[in-house]
Design a protein around this motif. Sequence first.
Motif, PDB file in Angstrom:
ATOM      1  N   MET A 243       6.213  16.158  10.515  1.00  0.00           N
ATOM      2  CA  MET A 243       4.990  16.190  11.327  1.00  0.00           C
ATOM      3  C   MET A 243       3.841  15.449  10.659  1.00  0.00           C
ATOM      4  N   TYR A 244       3.789  15.467   9.330  1.00  0.00           N
ATOM      5  CA  TYR A 244       2.723  14.745   8.637  1.00  0.00           C
ATOM      6  C   TYR A 244       2.882  13.233   8.805  1.00  0.00           C
ATOM      7  N   ASN A 245       4.119  12.766   8.780  1.00  0.00           N
ATOM      8  CA  ASN A 245       4.360  11.323   8.907  1.00  0.00           C
ATOM      9  C   ASN A 245       4.359  10.839  10.350  1.00  0.00           C
ATOM     10  N   ALA A 246       4.462  11.752  11.307  1.00  0.00           N
ATOM     11  CA  ALA A 246       4.378  11.403  12.730  1.00  0.00           C
ATOM     12  C   ALA A 246       3.307  12.298  13.353  1.00  0.00           C
ATOM     13  N   PRO A 247       2.023  12.003  13.137  1.00  0.00           N
ATOM     14  CA  PRO A 247       0.943  12.954  13.450  1.00  0.00           C
ATOM     15  C   PRO A 247       0.688  13.218  14.929  1.00  0.00           C
ATOM     16  N   TYR A 248       1.405  12.557  15.833  1.00  0.00           N
ATOM     17  CA  TYR A 248       1.295  12.909  17.253  1.00  0.00           C
ATOM     18  C   TYR A 248       2.391  13.894  17.669  1.00  0.00           C
ATOM     19  N   GLY A 288       3.693  23.311  12.320  1.00  0.00           N
ATOM     20  CA  GLY A 288       4.275  23.630  13.610  1.00  0.00           C
ATOM     21  C   GLY A 288       3.537  24.773  14.293  1.00  0.00           C
ATOM     22  N   LEU A 289       3.938  25.048  15.530  1.00  0.00           N
ATOM     23  CA  LEU A 289       3.359  26.128  16.317  1.00  0.00           C
ATOM     24  C   LEU A 289       4.440  27.180  16.545  1.00  0.00           C
ATOM     25  N   THR A 290       4.240  28.371  16.014  1.00  0.00           N
ATOM     26  CA  THR A 290       5.218  29.450  16.107  1.00  0.00           C
ATOM     27  C   THR A 290       4.768  30.445  17.168  1.00  0.00           C
ATOM     28  N   VAL A 291       5.676  30.755  18.110  1.00  0.00           N
ATOM     29  CA  VAL A 291       5.322  31.512  19.316  1.00  0.00           C
ATOM     30  C   VAL A 291       5.910  32.921  19.277  1.00  0.00           C
ATOM     31  N   ALA A 292       5.057  33.915  19.452  1.00  0.00           N
ATOM     32  CA  ALA A 292       5.468  35.303  19.598  1.00  0.00           C
ATOM     33  C   ALA A 292       5.675  35.621  21.076  1.00  0.00           C
ATOM     34  N   GLY A 293       6.263  36.765  21.354  1.00  0.00           N
ATOM     35  CA  GLY A 293       6.440  37.221  22.729  1.00  0.00           C
ATOM     36  C   GLY A 293       5.381  38.237  23.098  1.00  0.00           C
ATOM     37  N   ILE A 452     -11.525  23.799  13.246  1.00  0.00           N
ATOM     38  CA  ILE A 452     -10.927  22.588  12.699  1.00  0.00           C
ATOM     39  C   ILE A 452      -9.428  22.810  12.563  1.00  0.00           C
ATOM     40  N   SER A 453      -8.684  21.745  12.761  1.00  0.00           N
ATOM     41  CA  SER A 453      -7.225  21.799  12.681  1.00  0.00           C
ATOM     42  C   SER A 453      -6.761  20.512  12.028  1.00  0.00           C
ATOM     43  N   TRP A 454      -5.771  20.609  11.160  1.00  0.00           N
ATOM     44  CA  TRP A 454      -5.273  19.387  10.535  1.00  0.00           C
ATOM     45  C   TRP A 454      -3.786  19.507  10.222  1.00  0.00           C
ATOM     46  N   THR A 455      -3.108  18.363  10.232  1.00  0.00           N
ATOM     47  CA  THR A 455      -1.701  18.282   9.848  1.00  0.00           C
ATOM     48  C   THR A 455      -1.662  18.054   8.344  1.00  0.00           C
ATOM     49  N   ASP A 456      -1.276  19.085   7.621  1.00  0.00           N
ATOM     50  CA  ASP A 456      -1.376  19.086   6.160  1.00  0.00           C
ATOM     51  C   ASP A 456      -0.148  18.432   5.535  1.00  0.00           C
ATOM     52  N   PRO A 457      -0.315  17.723   4.418  1.00  0.00           N
ATOM     53  CA  PRO A 457       0.870  17.186   3.725  1.00  0.00           C
ATOM     54  C   PRO A 457       1.826  18.307   3.322  1.00  0.00           C
ATOM     55  N   ALA A 458       3.108  18.001   3.319  1.00  0.00           N
ATOM     56  CA  ALA A 458       4.100  18.986   2.881  1.00  0.00           C
ATOM     57  C   ALA A 458       3.821  19.380   1.431  1.00  0.00           C
ATOM     58  N   SER A 459       3.931  20.657   1.143  1.00  0.00           N
ATOM     59  CA  SER A 459       3.707  21.135  -0.219  1.00  0.00           C
ATOM     60  C   SER A 459       4.849  20.695  -1.133  1.00  0.00           C
ATOM     61  N   GLU A 460       4.521  20.287  -2.349  1.00  0.00           N
ATOM     62  CA  GLU A 460       5.567  19.951  -3.315  1.00  0.00           C
ATOM     63  C   GLU A 460       6.254  21.206  -3.832  1.00  0.00           C
ATOM     64  N   TYR A 461       5.531  22.336  -3.767  1.00  0.00           N
ATOM     65  CA  TYR A 461       6.112  23.590  -4.249  1.00  0.00           C
ATOM     66  C   TYR A 461       6.946  24.236  -3.147  1.00  0.00           C
ATOM     67  N   ILE A 462       8.160  24.640  -3.459  1.00  0.00           N
ATOM     68  CA  ILE A 462       8.970  25.451  -2.561  1.00  0.00           C
ATOM     69  C   ILE A 462       9.513  26.645  -3.343  1.00  0.00           C
ATOM     70  N   ASN A 463       9.679  27.755  -2.639  1.00  0.00           N
ATOM     71  CA  ASN A 463      10.188  28.973  -3.267  1.00  0.00           C
ATOM     72  C   ASN A 463      11.697  28.841  -3.485  1.00  0.00           C
ATOM     73  N   ARG A 464      12.160  29.223  -4.658  1.00  0.00           N
ATOM     74  CA  ARG A 464      13.589  29.129  -4.977  1.00  0.00           C
ATOM     75  C   ARG A 464      14.192  30.490  -5.327  1.00  0.00           C
TER      76      ARG A 464
END
Length: 736
Positions: A243-248, A288-293, A452-464
Motif C-alpha cells: 500500500m505504501y508503494n501504490a498509494p491509491y 489497510g481498513l479492517t471491518v467489524a460486524g 489527518i490520515s497517511w499511508t505509513d512506510p512498512a515498519s522494519e521491526y516485526i515480531n518474531r
Amino acid sequence: MDSRIRFFYNGVTMSFLFLFVSVGQKMVAQSLELKSLIKKEYDFSKIGSMQVDLEFDYEVNRAKTMAMAKANNLKIKEVLPNGKKVELQEIGHDGSPIYYETYADNASQTSRASALHNNGLLNLDLDGLGMEVGVWDAGVAMTTHQEYDVRAHVGDGGTEIDAHATMVTGSLISSGIKRNAQGVAYRASVLSHDWTRDKIEVAEAAANGLLLSNHSYGIKTDRVPDWYFGSYIKVAQDWDNIMYNAPYYLMVTAAGNARHSGDNESPVFGTSADGFDLLLGFTVAKNGLTVAGSNSRIDTRGNLKEASVSAYSSYGPVDDGRIKPDLAGDGSSILSTDAKSETSYDISAGTSMATPGVTGALLLLQQYNEQLYGSYLKAATLKGLALHTADDVDAPGPDYKMGWGVMNAKRAAEVLHQKEFSTQILENTLVDGEIFELTVKATEGATLMASISWTDPASEYINRGELNDGTPALVNDLDIRITQDGKTFLPWKLNPKNPNAPAEHGDNRVDPFEKIEIPNALGTYTIIVSHKRGLLQDKQDYSLIVSGASFTECSLNSPSGLSLENPLDNKIMLKWNEIVDGLYEVQYRKESEGSWISIFTTTGSKTLSDLVLNESYVVRVRTFCSQNIASEFSMEYKFTFDGPNTVVGLLDTFQTLSADQGISFSVYPNPAVNQISLLTEVGASAMYRIISPAGIELKVGTIEKEPIPVADLATGMYILQIKDGDTYKSTKFFKN
C-alpha cells in the motif's frame, strides 16, 4: 466547459477545476484513463523490486510449507462441517503452520451506500459503472451467475468455484434481479482471485491502478500460538509495503468472527472471555481498513438510530495499541448470490459479509469523487474520509470493538460535495521539519472536526515470538492539533492496557489516523499538522479532512440587480451585484432556441458576444460558492439586441419570461443549522413542505409557529414549498 479558478483562504492557495454538468446528467468513470494517470505517479523501480521479493518469498515459503505438510501429515485444504474452507497458506517464522479460513458463518443499508443510489436520499445515481474492484477469497466466484451479467471475471486463472467468493462478489456487484440481493456497487466489475498468491497478485494489480480489494478471510485463530494475536508480523509488513508503494490502493479486510472462540488465552487485557486481542495477520496492517460486524438500525433518512457490535465480531486492540478494527459494517443475515446454480441465493452472516458492504461503499465514493473533481482519492484520503464520517457509537470517540463507528457513505459523500464550502479535503506532503497551518472559521453550533490520515512506510521491526509486544509499528509519527486563544485541542487515543475504558484526548503515538472533534465550536481556530522525529525519506504524504467550518464568505443567493451596458456591434455587457467570494455562471440563448451558452467569471459583469441585431435573447445568472455548491439561477430575462442603439443600464428594459417566476421568497439563515424563518408574510393557514432534491417529502406542517425546525435534517440542499391559499411558493435552502 472547464475553468480553472484560484482562490486564497487564510494564506492557503486552493486551485479548482470546475466541471459543470446539468442536474441529473450521468457521468461515466473513465477508469482506464484515470488508471493510467495513477500509474504515472508510481515509482515502478520500487514496485518491481517489491514484486520480485514477494515472488521469491512465496516460492521459498511454499516449498517449505509443502515439505512440512508432507512430513507432518498436515492437510493442505479441508472443508469443515460448517462449510468453511480452510487452507494451509504458509509457515511462520516460528515454524507455526498458518491456515487461512473464510469469515462467514453460514449490505448497503447500514453503510448508507443506498443513499448514493438512483432514487436514494442524495439522488446521486451512483452505481459503480466503469469501476473495478478486486476480490481475493478461498476460490473464485461463479462468474456466470445471473446477477453479474458480464461484470465478474477471473483474474488469476483460478478454476475452483467457491460459494464464499460468490457471496462476497454478489454483495459487491449483484445487479438486483432478486431485489433484496442487489449489491452495493451494482454496475461495477469484479476481478475474482484465489487467495493462494494474494500478495503477489495484489501487488501487480495495484501497480496497474487497482483502487480497492476485498479480503473476507484471514488466519485461522485456533491453529497459531497466542503471541500471534495482535502482532505486527511479516504478512502485515508485506501488505503495508504494497500500500505504501501504490498509494491509491486500499486493502479492505474482515476483522474475523472469533470473539467467543477463547483461542487467545493470553490477551493483552483480561481473559479470553473478554474477547479482546483477536486480530491476526493482515488485519493488523497499519494502512489497510479492517471491518467489524455491527447490528444497526437506520431510519428512512439515513440516520443511525442504534448500533451494537455483532456477537461474533473479533475485537482489537493490536499489541502496540493502534485502533483496530477501523470501523463497522452490517454483517447480519445478508442475502447474496450462491454457487449452487446460476440462479441460486443464500443468506450468510459474519464480518465476511460486513466487509464487501464497506468496500462497495468506498468504491462508490471513488466514483463520486471522479464525477465531481475528475480524479480518484488517494487511499489515505479515502480511508480517512470513511473514518472521519463514521457514526460514533456509545461513548464519544473510537473503541477497540467497532473502531471509529459505523460506516456512513451518505455523510462521506456530503463531505466530498461540500468541499471548499463547509468542508475541506487536502492531499499534502509534509517535509521533514515543516509545520502546516490552516485557519478556519467554525460553523456556529456545529462540531468542528479535523483529521489527518497517511499511508505509513512498512515498519522494519516485526515480531518474531514475543507475547504482547508493544513496540509501535508506526514509522512516521504525524500530529494534528487545533488551537484557539492559547488553548490546544488534542486528538483521540485509546489505552490497550484498558480497552474497555472510553477514548481520551492526548498525544497519539501509534495510529496513522488522528481526529479532533470540538462540539459547539465558535469562532476562528488554527489547525496545525506537524511531526515527531525525522521523517523516513524526509517527507510524508498525508490527507487533511475538515468539516463543520466555513471556507468562504460566499452566500447562496441568486445574483440581483441585472443591467445591460456598453453595447457594441455584436456584444453587450451584462452586470449584476457582486457576492463576496462568488463565482458566476452566466447563461444566455436566443429566445427561439433551447440550448444555453454558458460562460464563467469571478467578477460582477460579463460580455455577451456574437449577438445578432434585432434578435431576442434570454439571460440568467447563478452563484457558485464552491466547485459544486451553487445558488438557483436568477429569474430569466429577455432583451432585444439593437446594437449601439440598445437602451443601456435600465433593468426595466428586461421582461420576465413568465409571471409565476415573480412569486418567490427567501428564508434565513441560509445555510441553516437548527431552524429557518420566512422573509415574507403568509396567511394564518399557510402550510409548508420540505422536499429532498430527489422529490421525497421529508417534513410537512403549518407556518403558524415559526421558525421551522430543520435540525433533524442531514446536511445538504432542500426545497421549501409554501401553500398560501391558492398560491404556491418555493425556494431552496442549504442545511449545515
